[in-house]
Write an enzyme that holds these catalytic residues in place. Sequence first.
Site, short mmCIF file in Angstrom:
data_model
loop_
_atom_site.label_atom_id
_atom_site.label_comp_id
_atom_site.label_asym_id
_atom_site.label_seq_id
_atom_site.Cartn_x
_atom_site.Cartn_y
_atom_site.Cartn_z
N ILE A 1 -9.69 -51.86 17.35
CA ILE A 1 -9.92 -51.59 18.76
C ILE A 1 -8.65 -51.20 19.49
CG2 ILE A 1 -10.71 -52.61 20.95
CD1 ILE A 1 -12.97 -52.13 19.04
N ALA A 2 -7.54 -51.83 19.14
CA ALA A 2 -6.30 -51.62 19.90
C ALA A 2 -5.09 -51.84 19.00
CB ALA A 2 -6.26 -52.58 21.09
N SER B 1 -1.66 -53.63 14.53
CA SER B 1 -2.70 -52.62 14.75
C SER B 1 -4.03 -53.14 14.25
CB SER B 1 -2.33 -51.33 14.03
OG SER B 1 -3.34 -50.37 14.17
N ASP C 1 -12.16 -66.82 19.06
CA ASP C 1 -11.65 -65.96 17.98
C ASP C 1 -10.39 -66.60 17.40
OD1 ASP C 1 -11.75 -63.78 16.32
OD2 ASP C 1 -10.75 -62.41 17.70
#
Length: 543
Positions: free
Chosen positions: A134-135, A131, A287
């Site tokens: 954003i999502a 978790s 990222d």
Amino acid sequence: MTPGELRRLYLIIRVFLSYGLDELIPNIRLTLPLRVGRHLFFWLSNRHKDKSLGERLRLALQELGPVWIKFGQMMSTRRDLFPPNIADQLALLQDRVASFDGALARKHIEIAMGGALETWFDDFDSQALASASIAQVHTARLKENGKEVVLKVIRPDILPIIKADVRLMYRLAGWVPKLLPDGRRLRPREVVREYEKTLLDELNLLREAANAIQLRRNFEDSPMLYIPEVYSDYCRESVLVMERIYGIPVSDIAALEDQGTNMKLLAERGVQVFFTQVFRDSFFHADMHPGNIFVSYEHPHDPLYIGIDCGIVGSLNKADKRYLAENFIAFFNRDYRRVAELHVDSGWVPRDTNVEDFEFAIRTVCEPIFEKPLAEISFGHVLLNLFNTARRFNMEVQPQLVLLQKTLLYVEGLGRQLYPQLDLWTTAKPFLESWLRDQVGLPAVIRALKEKAPFWAEKFPELPELVYDSLQQHKLLQQSVEKLTIQIQGQQQRQGQSRYLFGVGATLLVSGTILFLADATEVSTGFIVAGALAWFIGWRRTC
């Protein structure tokens, strides 16, 4: 501002002041209104005096929530703006929040898919596997073939929160150029705009799916990097479905060593993957922090990276790639003159920059770096030193290079964590030199011709018509030029006549005035009328 924005602004001010972040306000005349305004909130004081400024900033951003956490993470890469102690603290920000209810996730997926979850998936796990702000991610199996997949689903109602906070950031960014002498050069609104784009891109999982598909294609059958398969038929803007992978988190050094992983090769491959993405593909995963990188359990002697979460990617154009590669090579050859010239040629600093002064500044800052062994020199910090020096010569922020620098720091940190003796320069130099050789000479010309061949094959049948059209246009242009030349010559002739008439008219008027003063009224009247008439005719010729 709306009442909601005012409430949110007060909350931000309260959090910042309770962590003593008013210390960040520079003590200059321009910020006097801010320092006066600080006293209006006299009841809010620093409640964390035992902590450093960088730690207090990190804790304040964490308290403000996911939008500010992500902003802090992005700003941690802007080491041209922050001293190391603050940037290092911002880099510690963790994008981890409690998961929302699995039943709500199921409902959100069903709305996006347009039907019951069981239509497409079996064994959906309501407990989130991971978790973030954003999502969050859930596991399931595809009904059609039983393959294990993960479903990434956007948090409900996150968009209004993001939009509200970003609007406030724009307002705050508008104050920066007015309050800081260096504020305009930092382009704060552009920084916020870049951040907004990054966030909105992350909210569109179809974009992430496309990024993952592109990266997977780029590294198809590669022994270095594996990108999980995306099941695009099941993807929606708020739902991403992709292959579930099993691997060792790259940060779990003990597990990798227990597996018998070749750590030296693994570290070197991380560097090779990065430079391949940047220079070969012009498309890189931006990222690459340890949470998004795994190592396959298979063949540990020949280790394979697994990359996930492709929401943020970067790209460089051909010119930026060339200048970057030449900058690295010139720097490690200690050719500071060439480094300075490259910054000017690329447009990263203004064209009128004094190259001699710039070279001296680069030498002063960068020469001490070579007191370390070559293997210990950081590529990321080389870029940082160059950018910080260039900043003094009015270098504007280059967002694509900032993203590259962030990713390079991740890759370096990861590589040296895996294998502390990693010599990044020895690993990267052959790749950079080979790439530069490929950009010049006959092979580069042949490759360019091959790339353009389909275009010219399409245009070749139209060539006679294009030549005829060009000749006709040239003929019409020539006629227009001749006509314009005649008009200009006529205009110049009329202007010459007008100047002559103005001169004659002025002479007559002056003479008439003198005669009038001498009481020669009849003669003076004729002179004045003639002078006025000459002026009138001259004026008409200029119209």
